[in-house]
Scaffold this motif. Structure first.
Motif, mmCIF file in Angstrom:
data_model
loop_
_atom_site.group_PDB
_atom_site.id
_atom_site.type_symbol
_atom_site.label_atom_id
_atom_site.label_comp_id
_atom_site.label_asym_id
_atom_site.label_seq_id
_atom_site.Cartn_x
_atom_site.Cartn_y
_atom_site.Cartn_z
ATOM 1 N N VAL A 159 92.231 17.465 84.435
ATOM 2 C CA VAL A 159 91.196 17.047 83.482
ATOM 3 C C VAL A 159 89.847 16.913 84.189
ATOM 4 N N ALA A 160 89.858 16.357 85.399
ATOM 5 C CA ALA A 160 88.607 16.236 86.150
ATOM 6 C C ALA A 160 88.038 17.610 86.488
ATOM 7 N N GLY A 161 88.910 18.547 86.849
ATOM 8 C CA GLY A 161 88.442 19.899 87.139
ATOM 9 C C GLY A 161 87.856 20.581 85.923
ATOM 10 N N LEU A 162 88.498 20.416 84.755
ATOM 11 C CA LEU A 162 87.957 21.006 83.530
ATOM 12 C C LEU A 162 86.623 20.377 83.156
ATOM 13 N N GLY A 163 86.495 19.067 83.398
ATOM 14 C CA GLY A 163 85.211 18.411 83.128
ATOM 15 C C GLY A 163 84.096 18.945 84.008
ATOM 16 N N LEU A 164 84.380 19.118 85.293
ATOM 17 C CA LEU A 164 83.376 19.681 86.200
ATOM 18 C C LEU A 164 83.026 21.118 85.819
ATOM 19 N N LEU A 165 84.030 21.874 85.371
ATOM 20 C CA LEU A 165 83.771 23.244 84.932
ATOM 21 C C LEU A 165 82.861 23.264 83.708
ATOM 22 N N SER A 166 83.069 22.331 82.783
ATOM 23 C CA SER A 166 82.214 22.254 81.598
ATOM 24 C C SER A 166 80.781 21.892 81.977
ATOM 25 N N VAL A 167 80.626 20.962 82.896
ATOM 26 C CA VAL A 167 79.279 20.589 83.347
ATOM 27 C C VAL A 167 78.594 21.770 84.025
ATOM 28 N N ALA A 168 79.347 22.511 84.850
ATOM 29 C CA ALA A 168 78.767 23.681 85.512
ATOM 30 C C ALA A 168 78.346 24.738 84.500
ATOM 31 N N THR A 169 79.184 24.956 83.467
ATOM 32 C CA THR A 169 78.836 25.929 82.427
ATOM 33 C C THR A 169 77.596 25.498 81.661
ATOM 34 N N LEU A 170 77.516 24.218 81.307
ATOM 35 C CA LEU A 170 76.359 23.708 80.582
ATOM 36 C C LEU A 170 75.090 23.842 81.408
ATOM 37 N N THR A 171 75.170 23.520 82.685
ATOM 38 C CA THR A 171 73.995 23.634 83.555
ATOM 39 C C THR A 171 73.544 25.078 83.691
ATOM 40 N N THR A 172 74.505 25.992 83.856
ATOM 41 C CA THR A 172 74.168 27.407 83.985
ATOM 42 C C THR A 172 73.505 27.942 82.716
ATOM 43 N N ASP A 173 74.057 27.568 81.556
ATOM 44 C CA ASP A 173 73.473 28.020 80.289
ATOM 45 C C ASP A 173 72.066 27.472 80.099
ATOM 46 N N PHE A 174 71.844 26.221 80.462
ATOM 47 C CA PHE A 174 70.505 25.627 80.317
ATOM 48 C C PHE A 174 69.485 26.350 81.199
ATOM 49 N N LEU A 175 69.853 26.590 82.452
ATOM 50 C CA LEU A 175 68.945 27.308 83.350
ATOM 51 C C LEU A 175 68.679 28.723 82.844
ATOM 52 N N MET A 176 69.720 29.378 82.327
ATOM 53 C CA MET A 176 69.586 30.754 81.872
ATOM 54 C C MET A 176 68.691 30.853 80.637
ATOM 55 N N GLN A 177 68.778 29.897 79.730
ATOM 56 C CA GLN A 177 68.075 29.996 78.462
ATOM 57 C C GLN A 177 66.661 29.416 78.494
ATOM 58 N N TYR A 178 66.393 28.465 79.416
ATOM 59 C CA TYR A 178 65.116 27.762 79.360
ATOM 60 C C TYR A 178 64.309 27.811 80.655
ATOM 61 N N ILE A 179 64.922 28.190 81.767
ATOM 62 C CA ILE A 179 64.217 28.115 83.057
ATOM 63 C C ILE A 179 63.966 29.494 83.657
ATOM 64 N N MET A 180 64.944 30.377 83.629
ATOM 65 C CA MET A 180 64.840 31.653 84.311
ATOM 66 C C MET A 180 63.755 32.531 83.688
ATOM 67 N N PRO A 181 63.089 33.380 84.499
ATOM 68 C CA PRO A 181 62.013 34.237 83.968
ATOM 69 C C PRO A 181 62.498 35.214 82.894
ATOM 70 N N LEU A 182 63.706 35.722 83.015
ATOM 71 C CA LEU A 182 64.231 36.682 82.050
ATOM 72 C C LEU A 182 65.121 35.998 81.008
ATOM 73 N N ARG A 183 64.760 34.779 80.633
ATOM 74 C CA ARG A 183 65.597 34.021 79.715
ATOM 75 C C ARG A 183 65.734 34.695 78.346
ATOM 76 N N THR A 184 64.665 35.376 77.886
ATOM 77 C CA THR A 184 64.737 36.040 76.577
ATOM 78 C C THR A 184 65.817 37.120 76.576
ATOM 79 N N ALA A 185 65.849 37.921 77.625
ATOM 80 C CA ALA A 185 66.870 38.972 77.729
ATOM 81 C C ALA A 185 68.259 38.368 77.878
ATOM 82 N N TYR A 186 68.375 37.288 78.648
ATOM 83 C CA TYR A 186 69.676 36.655 78.844
ATOM 84 C C TYR A 186 70.239 36.145 77.517
ATOM 85 N N VAL A 187 69.365 35.522 76.711
ATOM 86 C CA VAL A 187 69.818 35.003 75.418
ATOM 87 C C VAL A 187 70.263 36.142 74.511
ATOM 88 N N ARG A 188 69.540 37.258 74.524
ATOM 89 C CA ARG A 188 69.901 38.400 73.683
ATOM 90 C C ARG A 188 71.245 38.994 74.104
#
Length: 246
Positions: A159-188
């Protein structure tokens, strides 16, 4: 130096009363490692281990005749024999259930530390004798781990491992959609746009109606064909009866 060892994993032993979790030195095998982690001697299965002080010094990489390399002993050109040394002697037990428990001796020197004992003895009313003794001081440290399978612990770790995996996924998605320069292409690339649900519902309803109409037409055609077949059979039977009458 004679070593007599034993261990007891008290929690496991009190819970299971299994002798595996409480053993004496005669039931275990061990080894001596030097400061680099290399095996230099084997012990165990004979009741006790006898290790000479020279062997312990060699395992720690200590030469008593070598000069100290730190001040002020280095400036006074004092040797390890004269200044004294301090050693940590570790005894580590390791065991996994259904495997033999083994122990490991390891020795390390505490750097920049000398050992001496000063003894004051009164000789007379106005005199006393100061005895300054240097030598080797050894601290013995015990540690170890005895392992067994536990379903509850495994479940908590999963359960702890799945929780850490969810946090890592959420962090990656946030960086990809709102921080990275090519975020528009990533979202598409990440999300696929679909039709509105009302349009899909209308298409689905229309498809159901078309299917229903096709099934009704098929049933009507089948009934019409069956009627013709029955008429033909009746005509054939009438002809046969007429021939029989003749």
């Amino acid at each position: 130096i004679r070593f007599r060892r034993f261990f007891q994993a008290r929690e496991f032993f009190m819970e299971t009363r299994n002798d595996y979790y409480s053993q004496s030195c005669a039931e275990m095998k061990g080894k001596l490692e030097n400061y680099n982690g290399d095996k230099i001697a084997s012990y165990g299965a004979n009741g006790s281990d006898i290790i000479s002080l020279q062997t312990i010094l060699n395992a720690a990489g200590v030469d008593l005749n070598e000069l100290q390399d730190y001040p002020p002993d280095h400036e006074q050109k004092e040797s390890n024999r004269h200044a004294g040394v301090v050693l940590f002697f570790g005894i580590d037990f390791d065991g996994v259930y259904k495997q033999d428990v083994e122990y490991t001796y390891s020795v390390t020197q505490v750097p920049k530390v000398e050992y001496k004992v000063t003894l004051s003895t009164y000789v007379g009313s106005n005199e006393r004798l100061i005895t300054d003794t240097h030598g080797v001081k050894i601290f013995f440290v015990f540690s170890g781990s005895i392992c067994r399978f536990d379903f509850q612990t495994m479940l908590i770790q999963m359960v702890a491992g799945l929780g850490l995996l969810s946090v890592a996924t959420l962090t990656t998605d946030f960086l990809m959609q709102y921080i990275m320069p090519l975020r528009t292409a990533y979202v598409r690339y990440k999300y696929k746009e679909t039709e509105h649900h009302d349009i899909l519902r209308k298409k689905f309803t229309r498809r159901q109606l078309d299917t229903l109409e096709i099934s009704q037409d098929t049933e009507n055609t089948s009934v019409h064909n069956n009627g013709k077949r029955e008429n033909r059979l009746s005509a054939n039977k009438s002809d046969e009866y007429a021939r029989l009458d003749d």
